[in-house]
Scaffold this motif. Structure first.
Motif, short mmCIF file in Angstrom:
data_model
loop_
_atom_site.label_atom_id
_atom_site.label_comp_id
_atom_site.label_asym_id
_atom_site.label_seq_id
_atom_site.Cartn_x
_atom_site.Cartn_y
_atom_site.Cartn_z
N TYR A 51 0.88 -1.20 -0.24
CA TYR A 51 0.03 0.03 0.13
C TYR A 51 0.69 1.25 -0.05
O TYR A 51 0.64 2.23 -0.56
CB TYR A 51 -0.85 -0.06 1.22
CG TYR A 51 -1.88 1.01 1.32
CD1 TYR A 51 -1.34 2.48 1.94
CD2 TYR A 51 -3.04 0.97 0.69
CE1 TYR A 51 -2.48 3.37 2.20
CE2 TYR A 51 -4.08 2.12 0.73
CZ TYR A 51 -3.58 3.19 1.55
OH TYR A 51 -4.34 4.14 1.52
N GLN A 52 1.82 1.24 0.79
CA GLN A 52 2.72 2.33 1.06
C GLN A 52 3.51 2.75 -0.41
O GLN A 52 3.68 3.85 -0.90
CB GLN A 52 4.09 1.93 2.06
CG GLN A 52 5.01 2.91 2.16
CD GLN A 52 4.67 4.15 2.79
OE1 GLN A 52 4.04 4.47 3.62
NE2 GLN A 52 5.23 5.37 2.21
N TRP A 53 4.04 1.52 -0.99
CA TRP A 53 4.77 2.05 -2.25
C TRP A 53 3.90 1.86 -3.31
O TRP A 53 4.40 2.39 -4.43
CB TRP A 53 5.76 0.79 -2.26
CG TRP A 53 6.95 0.77 -1.54
CD1 TRP A 53 7.11 0.15 -0.48
CD2 TRP A 53 8.15 1.50 -1.52
NE1 TRP A 53 8.22 0.65 0.41
CE2 TRP A 53 8.71 1.26 -0.44
CE3 TRP A 53 8.43 2.45 -2.75
CZ2 TRP A 53 10.06 2.24 -0.16
CZ3 TRP A 53 9.62 3.25 -2.31
CH2 TRP A 53 10.23 2.81 -1.41
N ALA A 54 2.52 1.71 -3.30
CA ALA A 54 1.95 1.94 -4.53
C ALA A 54 1.76 3.24 -4.77
O ALA A 54 1.62 3.61 -6.16
CB ALA A 54 0.43 1.32 -4.11
N GLY A 55 2.19 4.16 -4.17
CA GLY A 55 2.05 5.70 -4.42
C GLY A 55 3.27 6.04 -5.72
O GLY A 55 3.16 6.79 -6.44
N GLY A 57 4.47 3.39 -7.83
CA GLY A 57 4.35 3.03 -9.21
C GLY A 57 3.44 1.60 -8.88
O GLY A 57 3.48 1.15 -7.83
N GLY A 61 3.69 -1.85 -5.91
CA GLY A 61 2.54 -1.80 -5.33
C GLY A 61 2.13 -3.21 -5.28
O GLY A 61 1.95 -4.02 -4.33
N LEU B 45 -6.44 -1.85 3.04
CA LEU B 45 -5.35 -1.77 2.62
C LEU B 45 -5.55 -1.89 1.13
O LEU B 45 -4.39 -2.18 0.27
CB LEU B 45 -4.26 -2.61 3.27
CG LEU B 45 -3.67 -2.31 4.42
CD1 LEU B 45 -2.70 -3.33 4.98
CD2 LEU B 45 -2.91 -0.94 4.44
N PRO B 113 0.93 7.80 1.83
CA PRO B 113 0.59 8.28 0.31
C PRO B 113 -0.93 8.60 0.33
O PRO B 113 -1.67 8.49 0.86
CB PRO B 113 0.66 6.82 -0.32
CG PRO B 113 0.49 5.85 0.64
CD PRO B 113 1.01 6.69 1.92
N VAL B 117 -4.73 8.20 -4.92
CA VAL B 117 -3.72 7.73 -5.81
C VAL B 117 -3.62 6.34 -5.66
O VAL B 117 -3.59 5.42 -6.65
CB VAL B 117 -2.35 8.24 -5.68
CG1 VAL B 117 -1.42 7.63 -6.55
CG2 VAL B 117 -2.40 9.99 -5.95
N VAL B 118 -3.33 6.01 -4.53
CA VAL B 118 -3.23 4.34 -4.28
C VAL B 118 -4.49 3.53 -4.61
O VAL B 118 -4.50 2.58 -5.49
CB VAL B 118 -3.09 4.19 -2.80
CG1 VAL B 118 -3.06 2.62 -2.31
CG2 VAL B 118 -1.74 4.72 -2.48
N THR B 121 -4.41 3.15 -8.49
CA THR B 121 -3.45 2.19 -8.83
C THR B 121 -3.41 0.92 -8.69
O THR B 121 -3.60 0.01 -9.64
CB THR B 121 -1.92 2.77 -8.09
OG1 THR B 121 -1.60 4.01 -8.06
CG2 THR B 121 -0.70 1.97 -8.84
N LEU B 122 -3.88 0.66 -7.50
CA LEU B 122 -3.95 -0.82 -7.02
C LEU B 122 -5.58 -1.27 -7.51
O LEU B 122 -5.62 -2.34 -7.72
CB LEU B 122 -4.13 -1.04 -5.67
CG LEU B 122 -2.61 -0.78 -5.00
CD1 LEU B 122 -2.68 -1.12 -3.59
CD2 LEU B 122 -1.62 -1.99 -5.76
#
Lengths: 106, 189, 641
Positions: A51-55, A57, A61, B45, B113, B117-118, B121-122
């Motif tokens: 979750y943290q790194w999804a920001g 790329g 993530g 999450l 973050p 955005v998250v 993305t996810l």
């Protein structure tokens, strides 16, 4: 939204509880259960960091979650085998007391 | 925030239950609780797919297996400790480990973050995205997991086989005699 | 090998070496007297080669070089095994092989019946080989090889009868004291290389001219070479080994410790003559050490009662004379005295060997006497030797000793260093020489016999194989002196011949009448000494001779003027103390310490086995603890960074 540190802290707590359980319990089944707990704690940490790194790329993530996915599969296989071994031992000795199984002497 | 606090407490209580409860069944059920809580945490999450898988695989398959074995083998609760110092040593190590890890986590504050955005993305850990990575980047790992599962199946089956009795010639003779005497008895009646 | 007969002499040491090898390897299988014959033939052949070389050398003015093989071709130094044959080396070779051959023949009889017959001859041949290498070497290192070789053979032969403890002790003493001299030799070689850049003797001698007269470098080298010579030639204070060396068989004493090895020091200085001629300080050291040694040894000789020890101290004293000679610059005179001394001292030792052999092992002069009638040939030749060493006119000793006195008197090199005092010292010593040698002869051969009963039963004249060499040496002792007649009035053959090979130093010759006067003084001194001996030891013909010196001075002299005691307290005592201390250290500290470490290791091992409980949970705890530590270290350290 709670920060990543909270999730990691929770993961750490669960992990140590599981570790203490591994060391403290005497029945093999119970030890196994605690190992599963530890595995899950690790999974939680991974998802939190995903979750943290999804920001930054997508790949970073989503890789975390893919890793958890794989770990889950591995855990399943491991449980199958582990319980099989346990059953085999229990057939021989009628007890799952780990201390009694002390033949692992160097 | 509140959500997280509640969920975290439940998870921890469940974990403590696993470790402290006497009866194995109780401990296993406690673990199930923790696992489900964890699944909910996954949802927060942005890992919806993973949460589903967690419930299905862990809760539906692994824990069921555990419960079956516990009930089958009729595992009793444990007796007295042989090495009391081990318990305290374990607590000590656990305390050190926990503190250390938490400190380590705290020492690295990161910018949280942007939730939007998250989410974009996810996309909630959409299966498609996971599949794209799994069949692309992590193809080798995927294949290896397949091999691992196969090995696990074979191993599990092999492990629980009862040893087959060896058919020596002496036993064959004995068997023939038994059958002959049975037939005699049956014929006699 | 060239066609030059002189260069054939280079074969000589190898002949002797071959003899040594044959006797050494196969000697046990050869019956007497075969090993002795082999050895004598080897040395005899070497003598023939030397004689041929000597005869064909003629009037050459340069030495003949024979280069055998490369030894140490390194940058800046090109050492080869090479010989340099000139007048000096050929004369020394004649002495070594000539007297050596006679002594080998004598030994065939003397060592008859000994268990180590072949071993003896092997070592003796090896000695001759090494000594030949020493005098033929053209470079200092090769000379040193020969120097060490004779030291080893001396060790082997002194301790020949090794089963009696005092013999190997004496051999060790000789070797150790020699070592001190060898240290001087080594440092001298280092200095020579540093000063001249070469170690070849002829090159060094040629380069001396480039240095100032009395330069410090030359003096340093000279003094160090004298240290080496003092060790090998038994001069004060390194003389203590020679009297003890008499523990070896008498022919060994004759050859090694009278005729040849001990003269190696004199040879070394004569070889380096140009260097000493250019350094009056070094030469003064040489001469004064020689002079004081000569006097001191003569004093000690008076008080000795062992037939060989008297001769041993006499040898030390005569060597002192030789050193005085080379010290004042009369190099040929020193070598001349080497020549005459080899003959008469060799003779004297062999006669004492004959006496010992004839009396069945007796060596104390107090239990001899009157042997002239019982062993006539031995007595006659011994008388000749005694007169020769005393300096009776017309015998060889007279000419060489007189030459030494003359040149000491007229030295210019040491005129500022007390050469006249040296002259007086030598004169007194000559008087004492005559006196104690007369005492020696009279106590052994004259008067009423004081033999013990068992000696009386055994006494016999020695066999021909022993007496013939005695007669030959006696003849030489008479005749050999005529090559060196006093040059102011008579033709002198040896001086110009040797001077080409050594160095020429100016002398302040006194007028002819003064020279005759000096000769007269020398004769008087000799006569006086002999008369004193006669008066003390022979005129008491009616009464038994009781004067053996019983006063405190005599006792002090008998103990070698306290040198042995001095060495014992200064060197040997502390060494033994240190050794005992170290042994204690080794045993109590080190051994106990090792045992303790073994115990500790065992204890630790047992402690570690406590870890292996067999309980899985203990192992799991250990694994967890380790993993936790590692991870924490990495996490916290990494995070902080």
């Amino acid at each position: 939204m709670v920060g990543t540190e909270a999730y990691v802290t929770l993961s750490a707590v669960l992990f140590t509880i599981g570790a203490v359980g591994v060391l403290t319990r005497r029945s093999a089944i119970m030890i196994f259960l605690c190992v599963e707990l530890m595995l899950n704690a690790a999974n939680l940490a991974l998802v939190a960091y995903a979750y943290q790194w999804a920001g930054t790329g997508l790949l970073t993530g989503i890789s975390g979650q893919t890793a958890v996915f794989i770990i889950l599969a591995v855990a399943a296989a491991e449980v199958a085998i582990g319980l099989g071994i346990l059953v085999a031992i229990f057939r021989n000795r009628a007890s799952t007391d780990v201390d009694a199984l002390s033949e692992v002497r160097l | 925030m509140v959500t997280f606090a509640i969920l975290a407490s439940v998870a921890v209580i469940g974990a403590l239950g696993v470790v402290l409860l006497r009866q194995p069944i109780h401990a296993a059920l406690s673990l199930v609780g923790t696992l489900l809580t964890l699944a909910v945490l996954f949802v927060t999450l942005q890992a919806h797919f993973l949460a589903a898988i967690q419930v299905i695989v862990y809760g539906g398959a692994i824990m069921v297996l555990f419960l079956f074995v516990i009930m089958l083998l009729n595992i009793e609760h444990e007796r007295k400790e042989v090495q009391p110092w081990l318990r305290w040593a374990a607590y000590g190590v656990g305390l050190v480990a926990a503190t250390g890890l938490i400190v380590g986590a705290m020492l690295d504050p990161r910018q949280a973050p942007d939730h939007a955005v998250v989410r974009d993305t996810l996309q909630g850990g959409h299966p498609r995205l996971i599949a794209e990575v799994l069949y692309g980047e992590f193809m080798l790992a995927f294949q290896l997991v397949g091999v691992l599962l196969l090995t696990g199946m074979v191993g599990a089956v092999a492990l629980v086989q009862r040893p087959r009795p060896q058919r020596t010639s002496a036993m064959i003779d004995e068997r023939r005699k038994e059958r002959a005497s049975d037939a005699l008895e049956a014929g006699g009646r | 090998m060239t066609g030059d007969p002189v260069s054939w002499a280079a074969l000589a040491p190898f002949l002797a070496l071959a003899g040594a090898l044959v006797n050494g390897l196969f000697g046990a299988r050869l019956r007497e007297p075969l090993p002795g014959v082999i050895a004598s033939v080897a040395v005899g052949a070497a003598f023939v080669l030397s004689l041929v070389a000597f005869a064909t050398f003629g009037e050459r003015d340069a030495g003949v070089g024979v280069r055998l093989w490369e030894f140490m071709p390194v940058a800046g130094l090109d050492l080869a095994v090479a010989f340099h044959l000139d007048q000096l080396s050929l004369l020394m070779m004649l002495i070594i092989t000539g007297v050596g051959a006679l002594i080998h023949v004598y030994s065939i009889g003397y060592m008859h019946g000994d268990d180590g017959y072949a071993r003896y001859f092997s070592a003796l041949n090896l000695f001759v080989a090494a000594m030949l290498v020493l005098v033929m070497a053209d470079s200092y290192p090769l000379l040193f090889v020969g120097w060490e070789g004779v030291g080893v053979c001396s060790f082997l032969l002194i301790g020949f009868w090794y089963r009696q403890k005092q013999n190997p002790d004496a051999a060790r003493k000789a070797f150790i004291v020699n070592r001190i001299g060898d240290a001087g030799f080594l440092v001298a070689m280092f200095l020579i290389y540093r000063t001249f850049g070469t170690l070849t003797i002829s090159e060094v001698n040629g380069a001396v001219g480039g240095f100032a007269f009395g330069a410090a470098a030359l003096t340093g080298i000279g003094v160090l070479l004298m240290v080496a010579a003092a060790g090998k030639s038994a001069q004060l204070p390194l003389h203590v080994w020679l009297p003890d060396a008499m523990a070896g068989p008498t022919p060994v004493s004759a050859l090694i410790h009278a005729a040849t090895m001990v003269t190696a020091g004199v040879y070394l200085i004569a070889r380096s003559a140009p260097l000493f001629a250019a350094s009056p300080d070094a030469s003064a050291v040489v001469a004064w050490v020689g002079g004081i040694t000569a006097l001191a040894a003569a004093i000690v000789a008076f008080a000795q009662t062992d037939i060989k020890k008297i001769l041993a101290y006499s040898t030390i004293s005569q060597l002192g004379f030789m050193f005085v000679a080379v010290g004042v610059g009369a190099y040929w005179v020193g070598i001349f005295h080497v020549l005459t001394h080899a003959c008469f001292k060799g003779l004297l030792f062999l006669t004492s060997g004959s006496v010992i052999h004839g009396l069945g092992g007796e060596q104390d002069v107090r239990r001899m006497g009157g042997l002239r009638r019982l062993m006539p040939v031995t007595a006659a030749t011994a008388l000749v030797g005694t007169l020769a060493i005393a300096g009776v006119p017309l015998l060889s000793g007279f000419f060489s000793k007189d030459a030494i006195l003359l040149y000491t008197f007229s030295s210019t090199l040491l005129a500022d260093h007390g050469s006249l005092v040296l002259y007086g010292l030598l004169l007194v010593t000559a008087f004492m020489t005559a006196a104690y040698m007369g005492r020696w002869y009279l106590l052994v051969f004259e008067g009423e016999p004081r033999l013990t009963a068992e000696s009386r039963a055994k006494v016999h004249e020695s066999p021909r194989v022993m007496t013939v060499p005695l007669v030959v040496l006696a003849a030489l002792s008479v005749l050999i002196g005529y090559v060196g007649l006093p040059s102011f009035a008579f033709p002198n053959l040896i001086a110009p011949w040797l001077q080409a090979a050594t160095a020429s130093v100016p002398f302040d010759y006194p007028p002819v009448w003064a020279e005759w006067l000096l000769i007269g003084v020398a004769v008087l001194v000799a006569a006086g000494g002999l008369a004193l001996a006669w008066w003390v030891y022979a005129l008491q013909s009616g009464r038994p001779v009781t004067r053996f010196g019983s006063g405190r001075l005599a006792a002090f002299a008998r103990n070698g003027l306290g040198f042995d005691a001095l060495y014992r307290s200064a060197v040997v005592g502390p060494s033994e103390g240190t050794a005992a201390g170290l042994a204690l250290l080794d045993r109590d500290v080190l051994d106990r310490g090792l045992a303790a470490s073994v115990t500790t290791a065992g204890f630790l091992a047992r402690a570690i086995t406590l870890l292996q409980t067999g309980y899985v949970r203990n192992y799991a705890l250990a694994m967890l603890a380790g993993a936790v530590i590692l991870v924490l270290v990495v996490v916290i350290a990494g995070v902080r960074a």
